[in-house]
Enzyme design. Structure first.
Site, short mmCIF file in Angstrom:
data_model
loop_
_atom_site.label_atom_id
_atom_site.label_comp_id
_atom_site.label_asym_id
_atom_site.label_seq_id
_atom_site.Cartn_x
_atom_site.Cartn_y
_atom_site.Cartn_z
N THR A 1 -0.10 -2.34 11.44
CA THR A 1 0.71 -2.55 10.23
C THR A 1 2.17 -2.10 10.37
O THR A 1 2.99 -2.41 9.54
CB THR A 1 0.12 -1.79 9.03
OG1 THR A 1 0.11 -0.40 9.35
CG2 THR A 1 -1.29 -2.25 8.72
N GLU B 1 -12.47 5.53 6.23
CA GLU B 1 -11.46 5.88 7.21
C GLU B 1 -11.00 7.30 6.84
O GLU B 1 -11.02 7.67 5.66
CB GLU B 1 -10.27 4.91 7.14
CG GLU B 1 -10.67 3.51 7.55
CD GLU B 1 -9.46 2.57 7.64
OE1 GLU B 1 -9.22 2.07 8.73
OE2 GLU B 1 -8.78 2.35 6.63
N ALA B 2 -10.56 8.05 7.84
CA ALA B 2 -10.13 9.43 7.57
C ALA B 2 -9.02 9.45 6.53
O ALA B 2 -8.90 10.40 5.75
CB ALA B 2 -9.65 10.06 8.87
N ASN B 3 -8.22 8.38 6.46
CA ASN B 3 -7.10 8.34 5.52
C ASN B 3 -7.52 8.20 4.07
O ASN B 3 -6.67 8.18 3.18
CB ASN B 3 -6.13 7.21 5.90
CG ASN B 3 -6.81 5.84 5.88
OD1 ASN B 3 -7.72 5.59 5.09
ND2 ASN B 3 -6.37 4.96 6.76
N ASP C 1 -3.01 6.40 -3.11
CA ASP C 1 -1.85 5.81 -2.45
C ASP C 1 -1.24 4.77 -3.39
O ASP C 1 -1.71 4.59 -4.53
CB ASP C 1 -2.20 5.22 -1.06
CG ASP C 1 -3.00 3.94 -1.16
OD1 ASP C 1 -3.63 3.72 -2.20
OD2 ASP C 1 -2.98 3.15 -0.19
N SER D 1 0.80 -1.23 0.00
CA SER D 1 0.00 0.00 0.00
C SER D 1 0.84 1.29 0.00
O SER D 1 1.67 1.49 -0.87
CB SER D 1 -0.94 -0.07 1.21
OG SER D 1 -1.80 1.00 1.25
N PRO E 1 -1.90 0.75 19.39
CA PRO E 1 -0.78 0.15 18.66
C PRO E 1 -1.18 -0.01 17.20
O PRO E 1 -2.30 -0.44 16.92
CB PRO E 1 -0.61 -1.21 19.34
CG PRO E 1 -1.95 -1.53 19.92
CD PRO E 1 -2.63 -0.23 20.22
N SER E 2 -0.30 0.33 16.29
CA SER E 2 -0.57 0.14 14.87
C SER E 2 -0.69 -1.35 14.57
O SER E 2 -0.01 -2.17 15.19
CB SER E 2 0.57 0.74 14.05
OG SER E 2 0.56 0.19 12.75
N ARG F 1 0.39 4.66 17.65
CA ARG F 1 -0.10 5.89 17.01
C ARG F 1 -0.79 6.78 18.04
O ARG F 1 -1.50 6.30 18.93
CB ARG F 1 -1.11 5.57 15.92
CG ARG F 1 -0.50 4.86 14.74
CD ARG F 1 -1.40 4.95 13.51
NE ARG F 1 -1.08 3.90 12.55
CZ ARG F 1 -0.03 3.93 11.72
NH1 ARG F 1 0.80 4.96 11.74
NH2 ARG F 1 0.20 2.94 10.88
P1 NG1 Z 1 -2.65 0.83 11.45
O1 NG1 Z 1 -1.22 0.72 11.08
O2 NG1 Z 1 -3.21 -0.31 12.24
O3 NG1 Z 1 -2.96 2.18 12.06
C1 NG1 Z 1 -3.24 1.61 8.96
C2 NG1 Z 1 -4.35 2.61 8.89
C3 NG1 Z 1 -5.67 1.86 8.78
C4 NG1 Z 1 -5.66 0.91 7.59
C5 NG1 Z 1 -4.43 0.01 7.67
C6 NG1 Z 1 -4.31 -0.89 6.47
C7 NG1 Z 1 -4.55 4.78 10.01
C8 NG1 Z 1 -4.53 5.51 11.28
N1 NG1 Z 1 -4.39 3.45 10.09
O4 NG1 Z 1 -3.47 0.78 10.08
O5 NG1 Z 1 -6.72 2.77 8.67
O6 NG1 Z 1 -5.72 1.63 6.39
O7 NG1 Z 1 -3.24 0.79 7.80
O8 NG1 Z 1 -3.53 -0.39 5.45
O9 NG1 Z 1 -4.71 5.40 8.95
ZN ZN Z 2 -3.50 1.25 0.00
#
Ligand code: NG1
Ligand code: ZN
Length: 538
Positions: free
Chosen positions: A506, A381-383, A285, A71, A503-504, A511
């Site tokens: 990925t 998602e906000a992203n 992205d 990604s 915790p993330s 975070r």
């Molecule tokens: P993590 O790394 O768990 O925050 C991120 C994005 C998710 C999602 C995943 C999959 C943020 C805050 N987090 O996850 O929304 O898109 O990657 O790619 O944007």
């Molecule tokens: Zn992506």
């Protein structure tokens, strides 16, 4: 593919791509994005995931997807995830099998495969004929992708399942193809079917609409990813009277100082894109499943329109078309967000538009599951990752209603324009453009629907991010004990706002997200919370 990465992968995997043996000593887990790490760690993982997908395909007698991508992450990372038959994320109990399979020591692998073979046999007991199943595999533009694709192929063939390579695709194109293969009423599997369906719907929804405030010119930052070549193909089927695109960041370094994640987090222009005032710009992205918009305002600043604003735009359009079609109150419409949604977007959708909003944990599967409980579920998602899903009840109602009703017709076309299987930057872009034209809006008109609360997002590196635990919706931290209380004190001392940490799933980070009275205030709070995280996780 660069020679050095092949050499490195070959050294770490096996020369025949199998990489069946597990050369790494830390546990990996199947998270929101499947398995994701440095590409050099992945050959054996992808081999095993190829085998797992092959077994899943045979269990269900259907087509299963394997996508190779990391990604928005850097070029040297890669990842692999499995797509279930309806184009959705892998079901949870198979996520557990995937984690077990990938972490199995070399002498445990056979037992795991045997267990999965047993599930396959159980699945086949219920079938009238022995279903074969197959695996569709696609990959993004990373140097390591082709190599890892070959590992997936070997894994899939190892368990005796047919493997079909779809080559270079965006992630959402693979989800779409898997769905079509299993459910031909959805569309035609493959790239061409995808372009055909989206472009037909777009051309029909936009023709003969006079919109003097809408400018058909768009500047697109492709993150130097797969979206560049794929969107050119899609655009080739779109009436140039309706949309014109200036492409940037097509072939440079993947996600480097550009792309949706860069623009969203830094709220600044991607490198290589110099936008004049008021010109509508968008970023994909790296695998083209996220989309954000932005423009230069009259003060020269970058104004971001993220997934929350896209959700609000779509919700408003659908609501007004449903009303105009005479269907008011007949269907459950709702929006689904995560804790990262800007507080003002939630307030706008819920209090001004009167559309219920649900908050779920980060990760598309949670949003998707909540959205499919509705007749019209808008999730983002906000992203910038999100889509809309419709119930069969709603689809039947709009296809069986009065076909002279233009609003019913528009809603039907809308269900074809949006990629229901998963968030899709190319499809979402065409959706946004369609709504702006239909509303006769400029990008500023859209931006003005509500003002974002000032916010800040940071990542904190800690020794072990798994010590941080949260409530289900991730808005409160339950462990380490005391962190939440001190964070709340900081919020009060800061004068306003909100903050949460998690915790993330990925990346190896914790975070931090904050909202404050102004950008500086949100940033100060975020830095203070980051220090707190470091203290508690030391
Ligand atoms: P993590 O790394 O768990 O925050 C991120 C994005 C998710 C999602 C995943 C999959 C943020 C805050 N987090 O996850 O929304 O898109 O990657 O790619 O944007
Ligand atoms: Zn992506």
């Amino acid at each position: 593919m660069s020679k050095s990465i092949v050499k490195e992968l070959t050294r770490l995997g096996n020369t025949d791509h199998t990489g069946l043996l597990n050369p790494i000593d830390r546990p990996l887990s199947y998270g929101t994005a499947g398995f994701r790490c440095l590409a050099t760690d992945l050959p054996f993982v992808v081999f095993r995931v190829g085998a797992l997908a092959g077994l899943r395909a045979r269990q269900l007698g259907q087509c299963i997807g394997v996508m190779i991508t990391a990604s928005h992450n850097p070029m040297l990372d890669n990842g692999v995830k499995v797509v279930d038959p309806m184009g959705e994320m892998l079901v949870e109990d198979w996520e557990v099998h995937a984690t077990e399979f990938v972490n199995a020591k070399d002498d445990e692998v056979a037992a795991v495969i045997e267990k999965l073979e047993h599930l396959v046999k159980e699945g086949q007991l219920n079938a009238s004929e022995t279903p074969q199943g197959k695996v569709f595999c696609a990959f993004d533009t990373r140097d390591s992708s082709q190599y890892l694709h070959d590992a997936a192929k070997k894994g899939c063939e190892f368990v005796g399942t047919e493997f079909v390579s779809l080559g270079l695709l965006t992630t959402p194109q693979l989800h779409y193809s898997v769905r079509c293969e299993n459910d031909p009423t959805f569309g035609m599997a493959g790239e061409l079917g995808y372009y055909e369906s989206l472009s037909n719907a777009f051309n029909a929804l936009n023709k003969n609409i006079d919109a003097p405030n809408y400018d058909k010119m768009l500047v697109l930052d492709c993150a130097n990813g797969v979206g560049a070549s794929k969107f050119r193909k899609l655009l080739g089927r779109i009436d140039s009277e309706l949309l014109e695109v200036e492409f940037t960041n097509e072939t440079g370094s993947l996600n480097y100082k550009c792309g949706a994640d860069f623009v969203k987090i830094l709220r600044s222009f991607p490198e290589g894109l110099d936008a004049a005032m008021g010109v509508r710009c968008a970023s994909f992205d790296g695998d083209a499943d996220r989309l954000v918009y932005f423009y230069r305002d009259t003060n020269g600043f970058c104004r971001l329109l993220d997934g929350d604003k896209i959700a609000a735009l779509i919700a408003g359009f659908i609501q007004s078309e449903v009303d105009a079609a005479g269907l008011t109150g007949q269907f459950k419409i709702g929006a689904v967000q995560t804790a990262y949604a800007n507080g003002n977007s939630t307030a706008y959708i819920r209090d001004v538009m009167k559309i219920p909003v649900d908050c779920v944990p980060t990760g598309v599967k949670h949003l998707h599951h909540a959205a499919i409980k509705l007749d019209i579920g808008i999730y983002f998602e906000a992203n910038g990752h999100g889509t809309v899903v419709f119930s069969q009840l709603f689809k039947d109602a709009i296809s069986q209603g009065d076909q002279d009703n233009v609003h019913l017709k528009k809603l039907q076309l809308f269900t074809k324009l949006i990629n229901e299987t998963v968030g899709d930057a190319m499809s979402d872009l065409l959706v946004v453009e369609t709504i702006l034209r239909n509303n006769n809006w400029s990008v500023e008109d859209w931006d003005a629907i509500y003002e974002d609360a000032p916010s800040c997002q940071l990542k904190v590196e800690v020794k072990d991010r798994t010590v941080v635990k949260t409530t289900w919706d991730e808005t409160e931290c339950t462990h380490p004990a005391g962190l939440q209380k001190e964070m709340e004190e900081l919020i009060i001392a800061n004068g306003a706002g909100r903050a949460f940490v998690r915790p993330s799933g990925t990346e190896d980070v914790v975070r931090v997200y904050t909202e404050g009275t102004c950008e500086e205030n949100a940033k100060v709070l975020a830095n203070a919370v980051a220090h707190l995280v470091q203290k508690y996780c030391a």
